[in-house]
Scaffold this active site. Structure first.
Site, short mmCIF file in Angstrom:
data_model
loop_
_atom_site.label_atom_id
_atom_site.label_comp_id
_atom_site.label_asym_id
_atom_site.label_seq_id
_atom_site.Cartn_x
_atom_site.Cartn_y
_atom_site.Cartn_z
N SER A 111 0.84 -1.19 0.00
CA SER A 111 0.00 0.00 0.00
C SER A 111 0.89 1.26 0.00
O SER A 111 1.75 1.39 -0.86
CB SER A 111 -0.95 -0.03 1.20
OG SER A 111 -1.94 0.94 1.08
N ARG A 169 -11.89 7.01 9.23
CA ARG A 169 -11.41 5.63 9.25
C ARG A 169 -12.46 4.68 8.67
O ARG A 169 -12.12 3.76 7.92
CB ARG A 169 -11.06 5.23 10.68
CG ARG A 169 -10.69 3.77 10.86
CD ARG A 169 -9.45 3.39 10.10
NE ARG A 169 -8.98 2.07 10.50
CZ ARG A 169 -7.97 1.44 9.94
NH1 ARG A 169 -7.28 2.01 8.96
NH2 ARG A 169 -7.60 0.24 10.35
N ASP A 228 -8.56 -6.42 -5.17
CA ASP A 228 -8.16 -5.10 -4.67
C ASP A 228 -8.68 -4.03 -5.64
O ASP A 228 -8.19 -3.90 -6.75
CB ASP A 228 -6.64 -5.04 -4.56
CG ASP A 228 -6.13 -3.74 -3.95
OD1 ASP A 228 -6.93 -2.82 -3.73
OD2 ASP A 228 -4.92 -3.65 -3.69
N HIS A 244 -8.00 -5.11 -0.70
CA HIS A 244 -6.70 -4.49 -0.52
C HIS A 244 -5.97 -5.00 0.72
O HIS A 244 -4.75 -5.16 0.72
CB HIS A 244 -6.86 -2.97 -0.43
CG HIS A 244 -5.58 -2.23 -0.24
ND1 HIS A 244 -4.59 -2.20 -1.20
CD2 HIS A 244 -5.13 -1.48 0.80
CE1 HIS A 244 -3.58 -1.46 -0.76
NE2 HIS A 244 -3.88 -1.03 0.45
N ASP A 245 -6.71 -5.29 1.78
CA ASP A 245 -6.10 -5.74 3.02
C ASP A 245 -5.49 -7.13 2.93
O ASP A 245 -4.92 -7.61 3.91
CB ASP A 245 -7.13 -5.73 4.16
CG ASP A 245 -7.08 -4.44 4.97
OD1 ASP A 245 -6.22 -3.59 4.67
OD2 ASP A 245 -7.90 -4.29 5.90
#
Length: 377
Positions: free
Chosen positions: A157, A226, A322, A355-356
């Protein structure tokens, strides 16, 4: 931390250190800092010829605690399953360094730091920074540690952005660069998501123009920021599999605005827990640094020109789910590196977690990391 055999504990290497680097420290935006502090951790030991140092660069909300318990949350390091003895990034064979980026809030200089000119926190008087400023600060840390050349720079990232910037700015110091789920420039969509988060923070009455350090922090705004960002780290398939439309601790809808659904409760928890460990102003500064990233910009828009003549070896990893940094962006970097004549390999891995995925257990990713770094010496 006894598990990290060979851990060196002296004036330069060890856990939870802060390097004070004399200035002035010039920044891309034209301002400068009179001095900077960079918080860092190391694992393993430097070999006799200094050829086994690996720099790990963290993502937006990460920090230097890559493989050791977080001092505020007591949770394991954010990549502790990857970094350690006998793990893909092997601390029995390498000296691993991870530093908190410039502008952050876990010991490195940032908006919460004391401005020596006033004796008060910088707040929004801290100058705007870039990814390259972060990399220059890391280079200063390595100079402080006496490390001239890196076996590899590794990051996912925003950490991958730093790895790419390292190879573009200091190609003579980087033997290999491993870039995971990342990009060489921020897209309009990603800038848009960051702006939503920043506006949520600045709309919180407790933000007070950034001068909240002697009062209540803008926790509500930071929590919303967040929450919005966390959605981009996941995937629709992952959210559906984990939550679907299941209700949270109830048998029927409340017909109100409480967290009826499990996914709502999950996001609220992610937002609130984040405010315990992160500074709202740092969130503004770091997201802005990511938005400004465009490595090709000063090379006539040609990314290949940024890496022309580079001897650095590259490996890029992307994930098929992602949508924050989709694999076509990784492929574009690969094409540019090919055009520049740089040695590069690329793999797209399958994962339902978006993405994580780079932070989660993934056997194929572990094999790629271990294989690439094993050949980097």
């Amino acid at each position: 931390m006894a598990a990290f055999r060979g851990l060196v504990m002296d004036d330069r290497f060890g856990l939870d250190r802060i390097a004070k680097l004399a200035g002035p420290f010039p920044l891309d935006g034209g301002a400068s800092l009179p001095e900077i502090e960079i918080a860092y951790e190391t694992y393993g030991a430097l070999n006799d010829d200094g050829s086994n140092a690996i720099l790990i660069c963290h993502a937006l909300t990460g920090d230097q605690h890559v493989a050791s318990p977080h001092p505020r949350t007591s949770k394991p390091g954010w990549w502790s399953r990857v970094v350690g003895p006998g793990k893909p990034i092997d601390t029995d064979r390498n000296l691993v360094i991870c530093s908190n980026v410039l502008g952050s809030c876990m010991g490195s200089s940032g908006p919460a730091s004391t401005d020596p000119a006033t004796g008060r926190p910088y707040a929004m008087r801290f100058p705007v920074i870039t990814i390259r400023d972060m990399v220059r600060a890391q280079a200063g840390l390595l100079d402080h540690l006496g490390i001239q050349r890196l076996k590899a720079v590794v990051g996912g990232s925003m950490g991958g952005m730093q790895a790419l910037q390292w190879a573009a700015t200091y190609p003579e110091r980087v033997e290999a660069a491993l870039v995971i789920a990342s990009s060489a420039r921020h897209s309009a969509q990603n800038i848009a998501f960051h702006e939503v988060g920043r506006q949520a923070i600045m709309a919180d009455p407790n933000w007070r123009g950034g001068d909240y350090y002697d009062a209540e922090a803008p926790a509500a705004g930071l929590a919303v920021a967040r929450m919005a960002a966390h959605i981009t780290y996941l995937s629709e398939a992952g959210l559906t599999e984990k939550f679907g439309r299941r209700l949270q601790a109830r048998d029927a809808k409340s017909f109100g605005f409480d967290a009826d659904f499990q996914v709502e409760s999950y996001l609220r928890h992610q937002g609130l827990s984040f405010t315990d460990r992160f500074d709202a102003n740092s969130y503004l500064y770091i997201t802005r640094a990511m938005d400004y990233l465009d490595i090709a910009e000063e090379h006539g828009g040609r990314l290949a020109a940024a890496f022309k003549g580079s001897a650095t070896r590259f490996c890029l990893i992307g994930f098929d789910s992602d949508w924050l940094y989709p694999t076509p962006e990784s492929r574009a970097i690969v094409h540019a590196l090919n055009a520049a004549g740089a040695p590069v390999s690329f793999v797209e891995l399958s994962s339902p977690f978006g993405h994580d995925s780079f932070l989660l257990e993934h056997a194929d990713m572990d094999r790629v990391i271990a294989g690439f770094l094993g050949g980097a010496s």
